[in-house]
Write a protein that holds these residues in place. Sequence first.
Motif, PDB file in Angstrom:
ATOM      1  N   VAL A  48     -36.473   6.292  11.863  1.00  0.00           N
ATOM      2  CA  VAL A  48     -37.033   7.525  11.310  1.00  0.00           C
ATOM      3  C   VAL A  48     -37.379   8.452  12.480  1.00  0.00           C
ATOM      4  O   VAL A  48     -38.069   8.024  13.414  1.00  0.00           O
ATOM      5  CB  VAL A  48     -38.282   7.228  10.466  1.00  0.00           C
ATOM      6  N   PRO A  49     -36.913   9.708  12.465  1.00  0.00           N
ATOM      7  CA  PRO A  49     -37.223  10.627  13.571  1.00  0.00           C
ATOM      8  C   PRO A  49     -38.732  10.734  13.805  1.00  0.00           C
ATOM      9  O   PRO A  49     -39.489  11.002  12.879  1.00  0.00           O
ATOM     10  CB  PRO A  49     -36.631  11.957  13.096  1.00  0.00           C
ATOM     11  N   SER A  50     -39.147  10.514  15.061  1.00  0.00           N
ATOM     12  CA  SER A  50     -40.571  10.459  15.369  1.00  0.00           C
ATOM     13  C   SER A  50     -40.981  11.541  16.352  1.00  0.00           C
ATOM     14  O   SER A  50     -40.243  11.883  17.276  1.00  0.00           O
ATOM     15  CB  SER A  50     -40.919   9.092  15.960  1.00  0.00           C
ATOM     16  N   HIS A  51     -42.209  12.046  16.146  1.00  0.00           N
ATOM     17  CA  HIS A  51     -42.822  13.007  17.060  1.00  0.00           C
ATOM     18  C   HIS A  51     -44.112  12.444  17.646  1.00  0.00           C
ATOM     19  O   HIS A  51     -44.901  13.187  18.240  1.00  0.00           O
ATOM     20  CB  HIS A  51     -43.110  14.314  16.322  1.00  0.00           C
ATOM     21  N   ALA A  52     -44.315  11.140  17.483  1.00  0.00           N
ATOM     22  CA  ALA A  52     -45.543  10.499  17.955  1.00  0.00           C
ATOM     23  C   ALA A  52     -45.219   9.531  19.089  1.00  0.00           C
ATOM     24  O   ALA A  52     -44.178   9.668  19.740  1.00  0.00           O
ATOM     25  CB  ALA A  52     -46.232   9.796  16.787  1.00  0.00           C
ATOM     26  N   ASN A  53     -46.063   8.548  19.321  1.00  0.00           N
ATOM     27  CA  ASN A  53     -45.820   7.592  20.406  1.00  0.00           C
ATOM     28  C   ASN A  53     -45.376   6.237  19.863  1.00  0.00           C
ATOM     29  O   ASN A  53     -45.739   5.190  20.392  1.00  0.00           O
ATOM     30  CB  ASN A  53     -47.050   7.446  21.302  1.00  0.00           C
ATOM     31  N   PHE A  54     -44.588   6.283  18.816  1.00  0.00           N
ATOM     32  CA  PHE A  54     -44.053   5.079  18.199  1.00  0.00           C
ATOM     33  C   PHE A  54     -42.807   5.445  17.398  1.00  0.00           C
ATOM     34  O   PHE A  54     -42.526   6.631  17.148  1.00  0.00           O
ATOM     35  CB  PHE A  54     -45.085   4.430  17.270  1.00  0.00           C
ATOM     36  N   LEU A  55     -42.066   4.417  17.001  1.00  0.00           N
ATOM     37  CA  LEU A  55     -40.906   4.588  16.122  1.00  0.00           C
ATOM     38  C   LEU A  55     -41.093   3.718  14.891  1.00  0.00           C
ATOM     39  O   LEU A  55     -41.545   2.569  14.996  1.00  0.00           O
ATOM     40  CB  LEU A  55     -39.612   4.167  16.822  1.00  0.00           C
ATOM     41  N   LEU A  56     -40.745   4.256  13.730  1.00  0.00           N
ATOM     42  CA  LEU A  56     -40.653   3.447  12.518  1.00  0.00           C
ATOM     43  C   LEU A  56     -39.183   3.091  12.347  1.00  0.00           C
ATOM     44  O   LEU A  56     -38.331   3.970  12.215  1.00  0.00           O
ATOM     45  CB  LEU A  56     -41.155   4.204  11.296  1.00  0.00           C
ATOM     46  N   ALA A  93     -51.685  13.696   7.856  1.00  0.00           N
ATOM     47  CA  ALA A  93     -51.549  13.414   9.288  1.00  0.00           C
ATOM     48  C   ALA A  93     -50.305  14.108   9.804  1.00  0.00           C
ATOM     49  O   ALA A  93     -49.246  14.041   9.187  1.00  0.00           O
ATOM     50  CB  ALA A  93     -51.435  11.903   9.522  1.00  0.00           C
ATOM     51  N   ASN A  94     -50.446  14.772  10.952  1.00  0.00           N
ATOM     52  CA  ASN A  94     -49.321  15.528  11.497  1.00  0.00           C
ATOM     53  C   ASN A  94     -49.360  15.508  13.018  1.00  0.00           C
ATOM     54  O   ASN A  94     -50.210  16.173  13.614  1.00  0.00           O
ATOM     55  CB  ASN A  94     -49.375  16.982  10.989  1.00  0.00           C
ATOM     56  N   PRO A  95     -48.469  14.729  13.692  1.00  0.00           N
ATOM     57  CA  PRO A  95     -47.457  13.834  13.132  1.00  0.00           C
ATOM     58  C   PRO A  95     -48.089  12.723  12.296  1.00  0.00           C
ATOM     59  O   PRO A  95     -49.243  12.364  12.492  1.00  0.00           O
ATOM     60  CB  PRO A  95     -46.766  13.250  14.363  1.00  0.00           C
ATOM     61  N   ASN A  96     -47.265  12.198  11.388  1.00  0.00           N
ATOM     62  CA  ASN A  96     -47.774  11.210  10.455  1.00  0.00           C
ATOM     63  C   ASN A  96     -47.741   9.803  11.052  1.00  0.00           C
ATOM     64  O   ASN A  96     -46.870   9.472  11.845  1.00  0.00           O
ATOM     65  CB  ASN A  96     -46.943  11.233   9.171  1.00  0.00           C
ATOM     66  N   ASN A  97     -48.704   9.008  10.651  1.00  0.00           N
ATOM     67  CA  ASN A  97     -48.765   7.592  11.009  1.00  0.00           C
ATOM     68  C   ASN A  97     -48.760   6.796   9.701  1.00  0.00           C
ATOM     69  O   ASN A  97     -49.610   7.059   8.848  1.00  0.00           O
ATOM     70  CB  ASN A  97     -50.046   7.315  11.796  1.00  0.00           C
ATOM     71  N   PRO A  98     -47.802   5.909   9.477  1.00  0.00           N
ATOM     72  CA  PRO A  98     -46.980   5.194  10.462  1.00  0.00           C
ATOM     73  C   PRO A  98     -45.524   5.655  10.584  1.00  0.00           C
ATOM     74  O   PRO A  98     -44.712   4.934  11.166  1.00  0.00           O
ATOM     75  CB  PRO A  98     -46.999   3.772   9.893  1.00  0.00           C
ATOM     76  N   THR A  99     -45.185   6.827  10.060  1.00  0.00           N
ATOM     77  CA  THR A  99     -43.765   7.209  10.051  1.00  0.00           C
ATOM     78  C   THR A  99     -43.346   8.020  11.267  1.00  0.00           C
ATOM     79  O   THR A  99     -42.171   8.024  11.638  1.00  0.00           O
ATOM     80  CB  THR A  99     -43.436   8.015   8.784  1.00  0.00           C
ATOM     81  N   GLY A 100     -44.271   8.763  11.884  1.00  0.00           N
ATOM     82  CA  GLY A 100     -43.941   9.599  13.032  1.00  0.00           C
ATOM     83  C   GLY A 100     -43.367  10.951  12.688  1.00  0.00           C
ATOM     84  O   GLY A 100     -43.044  11.744  13.578  1.00  0.00           O
ATOM     85  N   THR A 101     -43.222  11.244  11.396  1.00  0.00           N
ATOM     86  CA  THR A 101     -42.605  12.504  10.972  1.00  0.00           C
ATOM     87  C   THR A 101     -43.557  13.682  11.200  1.00  0.00           C
ATOM     88  O   THR A 101     -44.778  13.522  11.217  1.00  0.00           O
ATOM     89  CB  THR A 101     -42.218  12.442   9.493  1.00  0.00           C
ATOM     90  N   LEU A 102     -42.965  14.870  11.342  1.00  0.00           N
ATOM     91  CA  LEU A 102     -43.736  16.082  11.610  1.00  0.00           C
ATOM     92  C   LEU A 102     -43.509  17.097  10.500  1.00  0.00           C
ATOM     93  O   LEU A 102     -42.373  17.384  10.120  1.00  0.00           O
ATOM     94  CB  LEU A 102     -43.305  16.692  12.947  1.00  0.00           C
ATOM     95  N   THR A 103     -44.603  17.639   9.983  1.00  0.00           N
ATOM     96  CA  THR A 103     -44.531  18.713   9.006  1.00  0.00           C
ATOM     97  C   THR A 103     -44.571  20.049   9.746  1.00  0.00           C
ATOM     98  O   THR A 103     -45.533  20.318  10.474  1.00  0.00           O
ATOM     99  CB  THR A 103     -45.702  18.640   8.013  1.00  0.00           C
ATOM    100  N   LEU A 153     -56.527  17.961   8.267  1.00  0.00           N
ATOM    101  CA  LEU A 153     -55.337  17.786   9.099  1.00  0.00           C
ATOM    102  C   LEU A 153     -55.677  16.802  10.217  1.00  0.00           C
ATOM    103  O   LEU A 153     -56.453  17.109  11.124  1.00  0.00           O
ATOM    104  CB  LEU A 153     -54.886  19.125   9.683  1.00  0.00           C
ATOM    105  N   ASP A 154     -55.109  15.629  10.116  1.00  0.00           N
ATOM    106  CA  ASP A 154     -55.350  14.555  11.064  1.00  0.00           C
ATOM    107  C   ASP A 154     -54.319  14.672  12.192  1.00  0.00           C
ATOM    108  O   ASP A 154     -53.157  14.317  12.027  1.00  0.00           O
ATOM    109  CB  ASP A 154     -55.228  13.227  10.310  1.00  0.00           C
ATOM    110  N   GLN A 155     -54.763  15.163  13.346  1.00  0.00           N
ATOM    111  CA  GLN A 155     -53.859  15.434  14.468  1.00  0.00           C
ATOM    112  C   GLN A 155     -54.035  14.411  15.597  1.00  0.00           C
ATOM    113  O   GLN A 155     -54.045  14.762  16.775  1.00  0.00           O
ATOM    114  CB  GLN A 155     -54.094  16.847  14.996  1.00  0.00           C
TER     115      GLN A 155
END
Length: 366
Positions: A300-308, A158-168, A188-190
């Motif tokens: 944790v730095p997030s690129h999604a619509n949430f924060l871990l 997953a990119n960004p990843n769920n549940p961490t929000g990190t981006l590869t 690739l789960d986008q």
Amino acid sequence: MTSQPQPKSWIASIHAYVPGKSVGDDGRPLVKLSANENPLGTSPAALEARRHGAALAPSLYPDPDSTALREAIGEVHGLDPARIVCGTGSDELLNLAAQGYAGQGDEVVYVRYGFSVYDIAARRCGATPVVAPDNFYATDVDALLACVTDRTRVVYLANPNNPTGTLTPRAEIARLHAGLPSDVLLVLDQAYSEYLSAEEDDHGLELAQTHDNVLVTRTFSKIYGLAGERIGWGYGAPGIIDTLNRIRGPFNVTLTGQAAALAALADTDFVVRSREHNARWRLWLAGELAQLGNHGVTVVPSHANFLLVLFEGAVSAEQAYAALMQAGYIVRWPKGQGLGHALRITIGEEAHMRAIATVLRDLVTA
């Protein structure tokens, strides 16, 4: 002899997916920040199209191939509609990827703290899930590649990843793909890709356009605000799409869902507003919580619509979860994913973000 039908042995190993809660333990309705839903709701154009779709004859089946929707997706992204498949959310397509390419004796690889559906998808077809170590909650490409064996059939990322929000980063995605055998399917789960800037895009669609072993999945559940309609789509080589079409549900996207998704895709203003709102309040909340670092709180730095958010000080994630619930908010406590020390908090309305920050600040500094 048994006295009743028996499920396949591997089914018992599946832990059913646990959705985000919307009520407290006492049944009290709470502000739901546990499912990464769009705080701006749904595009007015999509709502109107949905109403129009509901007025169509419910006795008739929807277009089984979601033809108009696939053509619109193809036009927006510059893709061949024949290489697009629609699903009941991207979850259906993620499950079908494992079902189509893995089975007993095969392995399915994904990163630790990845989307919980990957484990379910692997186990439901009898394959063995293999979990690669993470790199501070982010994807470690070398660790993923080290887990690949001659039994590996599918790799999920997953990119960004769920549940961490990190981006590869794009280069790491390319390196991962280059390191995989050509007979291993890279999925690739986008689901959160629309929250990224153009510079952050991982070029997964381009990989899928030029290689036979890449499937990209996306969803209308997040930035488009259509989670209740369950609409997803995937893009890949003709052979992959043919496989998924053979095993997907024949009428898997409803009349109203197809109509709403078509309108949502065209309402670019709503998408831009959703992206900008998310970026603003994700940055704001992350900044507020970063000030609690001396109290064991880490974002944790997030690129999604949430924060871990990690709680590794005197106040535990369980205590923070309870305090937020008492204040009227429900977030995700992903203890079943090995994250009992963390909370995943959806970016919501301004008032909700300010309240979350206040509750947590008061709790950990008391």
